[in-house]
Structure formats: structure tokens, C-alpha cells
Design a protein around this motif. Sequence first.
Motif, PDB file in Angstrom:
ATOM      1  N   VAL A   1      60.112  -0.862  47.790  1.00 56.04           N
ATOM      2  CA  VAL A   1      59.032   0.238  47.209  1.00 56.04           C
ATOM      3  C   VAL A   1      57.676   0.786  47.989  1.00 56.04           C
ATOM      4  N   LEU A   2      56.771  -1.174  47.576  1.00 54.92           N
ATOM      5  CA  LEU A   2      56.022  -1.678  47.299  1.00 54.92           C
ATOM      6  C   LEU A   2      55.915  -1.800  49.010  1.00 54.92           C
ATOM      7  N   VAL A   3      56.525  -2.321  49.535  1.00 55.16           N
ATOM      8  CA  VAL A   3      56.328  -2.337  51.392  1.00 55.16           C
ATOM      9  C   VAL A   3      55.864  -1.234  51.625  1.00 55.16           C
ATOM     10  N   ALA A   4      57.147  -0.016  51.220  1.00 53.13           N
ATOM     11  CA  ALA A   4      56.548   1.668  51.910  1.00 53.13           C
ATOM     12  C   ALA A   4      55.128   1.661  51.729  1.00 53.13           C
ATOM     13  N   ARG A   5      55.115   1.210  50.515  1.00 54.38           N
ATOM     14  CA  ARG A   5      53.692   1.707  50.546  1.00 54.38           C
ATOM     15  C   ARG A   5      52.190   1.185  51.033  1.00 54.38           C
ATOM     16  N   LEU A   6      52.751  -0.038  50.703  1.00 57.36           N
ATOM     17  CA  LEU A   6      51.950  -0.836  52.413  1.00 57.36           C
ATOM     18  C   LEU A   6      51.656  -0.368  53.496  1.00 57.36           C
ATOM     19  N   GLN A   7      52.876   0.339  54.165  1.00 57.09           N
ATOM     20  CA  GLN A   7      52.054   0.280  55.103  1.00 57.09           C
ATOM     21  C   GLN A   7      51.890   1.868  55.426  1.00 57.09           C
ATOM     22  N   GLU A   8      51.490   2.814  54.154  1.00 55.89           N
ATOM     23  CA  GLU A   8      50.637   3.754  54.404  1.00 55.89           C
ATOM     24  C   GLU A   8      49.324   4.113  54.686  1.00 55.89           C
ATOM     25  N   MET A   9      49.355   2.503  53.622  1.00 57.07           N
ATOM     26  CA  MET A   9      47.834   2.196  53.832  1.00 57.07           C
ATOM     27  C   MET A   9      46.723   1.505  54.506  1.00 57.07           C
ATOM     28  N   ASP A  10      45.787   1.168  54.937  1.00 53.48           N
ATOM     29  CA  ASP A  10      44.575   0.899  55.766  1.00 53.48           C
ATOM     30  C   ASP A  10      44.562  -0.984  55.433  1.00 53.48           C
ATOM     31  N   LEU A  11      45.860  -1.654  56.001  1.00 54.98           N
ATOM     32  CA  LEU A  11      45.405  -3.059  55.555  1.00 54.98           C
ATOM     33  C   LEU A  11      44.126  -4.066  57.200  1.00 54.98           C
TER      34      LEU A  11
ATOM     35  N   ALA B   1      43.064  -5.815  59.942  1.00 55.56           N
ATOM     36  CA  ALA B   1      43.632  -6.463  61.046  1.00 55.56           C
ATOM     37  C   ALA B   1      44.615  -7.716  60.856  1.00 55.56           C
ATOM     38  N   PRO B   2      43.431  -8.867  60.427  1.00 51.28           N
ATOM     39  CA  PRO B   2      44.257 -10.192  60.453  1.00 51.28           C
ATOM     40  C   PRO B   2      45.895 -10.132  59.217  1.00 51.28           C
ATOM     41  N   LEU B   3      45.804  -9.150  58.707  1.00 48.57           N
ATOM     42  CA  LEU B   3      47.167  -9.195  57.330  1.00 48.57           C
ATOM     43  C   LEU B   3      47.823  -8.345  57.486  1.00 48.57           C
ATOM     44  N   GLN B   4      48.447  -7.174  58.734  1.00 52.98           N
ATOM     45  CA  GLN B   4      48.664  -6.861  59.530  1.00 52.98           C
ATOM     46  C   GLN B   4      50.266  -7.268  59.932  1.00 52.98           C
ATOM     47  N   PRO B   5      50.075  -9.574  59.895  1.00 54.55           N
ATOM     48  CA  PRO B   5      51.545  -9.899  60.400  1.00 54.55           C
ATOM     49  C   PRO B   5      51.713  -9.672  59.490  1.00 54.55           C
ATOM     50  N   ALA B   6      51.162 -10.509  57.829  1.00 54.28           N
ATOM     51  CA  ALA B   6      51.715 -10.741  57.070  1.00 54.28           C
ATOM     52  C   ALA B   6      52.752  -9.403  55.785  1.00 54.28           C
ATOM     53  N   LEU B   7      52.240  -8.719  56.471  1.00 55.24           N
ATOM     54  CA  LEU B   7      52.905  -7.250  55.755  1.00 55.24           C
ATOM     55  C   LEU B   7      54.298  -7.201  57.238  1.00 55.24           C
ATOM     56  N   ASP B   8      54.363  -7.208  58.082  1.00 54.43           N
ATOM     57  CA  ASP B   8      55.556  -7.097  58.881  1.00 54.43           C
ATOM     58  C   ASP B   8      56.587  -8.087  58.503  1.00 54.43           C
ATOM     59  N   GLN B   9      55.952  -9.562  58.393  1.00 59.16           N
ATOM     60  CA  GLN B   9      56.718 -10.222  58.113  1.00 59.16           C
ATOM     61  C   GLN B   9      57.649 -10.184  56.496  1.00 59.16           C
ATOM     62  N   ALA B  10      56.499  -9.930  55.984  1.00 61.72           N
ATOM     63  CA  ALA B  10      57.111  -8.943  54.463  1.00 61.72           C
ATOM     64  C   ALA B  10      58.143  -7.788  54.454  1.00 61.72           C
ATOM     65  N   ALA B  11      57.697  -7.137  55.188  1.00 62.43           N
ATOM     66  CA  ALA B  11      59.262  -5.495  56.064  1.00 62.43           C
ATOM     67  C   ALA B  11      60.272  -6.172  56.070  1.00 62.43           C
ATOM     68  N   SER B  12      60.199  -7.487  57.071  1.00 63.83           N
ATOM     69  CA  SER B  12      61.143  -8.673  57.946  1.00 63.83           C
ATOM     70  C   SER B  12      62.011  -8.764  56.927  1.00 63.83           C
TER      71      SER B  12
ATOM     72  N   VAL C   1      53.975  -8.176  47.017  1.00 65.39           N
ATOM     73  CA  VAL C   1      55.589  -8.367  48.383  1.00 65.39           C
ATOM     74  C   VAL C   1      55.758  -9.836  48.479  1.00 65.39           C
ATOM     75  N   LEU C   2      55.005 -10.839  48.379  1.00 65.63           N
ATOM     76  CA  LEU C   2      55.392 -11.687  49.074  1.00 65.63           C
ATOM     77  C   LEU C   2      55.664 -13.199  48.448  1.00 65.63           C
TER      78      LEU C   2
END
Length: 119
Positions: free
Chosen positions: A28-38, A40-51, A95-96
Motif C-alpha cells: 500500500v505504501l509503495v503504491a502511494r509513493l509511486q504516485e508522488m514526486d520522488l 530522481a536520485p531515489l527512484q531506483p530505491a523505490l523501484d527496488q522496494a516495489a520489486s 518501505v525499506l
Amino acid sequence: MTGQDYLHAASRLATAGRLDPWTALMRVLVARLQEMDLPAPLQPALDQAASHWSGGPDALLEVKVGVWRYFEAIGPSDAGLATPEGRTARALLCVLEPAGDDEAQSMTAEWFAAMADKQ
């Protein structure tokens, strides 16, 4: 949303998807983060968390270290709370965490709501 809203959404997802409560909350939290403006240097971290929370390989510790390095780069430790980008990065830290009990779920949901929804 409030922390309770996130917990209720996670509870519904846990039941529907036959997930453990922690994984459901993280999804649920990852889905919310994916809607937000993260930032740019942290986008890979969100991608890894989602995975990870979708059943992918485990690399949360390394990803978490990278997020803390981002904080070091942006300045003093309170800088993360002073800007929308910093609060979003703090929400990402939620989410980490690889696991949590009922108390950790509640505290994580409240902290996440304070960081992600107080923009």
C-alpha cells in the motif's frame, strides 16, 4: 490519508491477496509513493522496494544505505523534514524495513502519513 487509512487499506489487501499484514502495508505504501514526486536520485530505491514487496530479490539493506547517503548529501539531519523532497525520502525509508510487528505497523503507517501526506 491518515495512518489508520493506510492500515485499513493494508488489512483489506492482506485479506484479498492472502498476504501477511506487513507485506500488505508495504505494498500500500509503495503504491502511494509511486504516485508522488520522488527526487530522481531515489527512484531506483523505490523501484527496488516495489520489486522486493512484489516477491523480487532482497536488497533492502543496500537500498536503505543509499537513501541515507541521499540525506547526507542534502545537508543537516533535519533538512529531510524541512522540504517536501526530504519528507518524501523519509516516507521511502518506511518501505525499506524488511519486517515489523503490530506496533511497528501502526508506527510506520503514522510516520508515513506524516511524511507523505503533509506536503
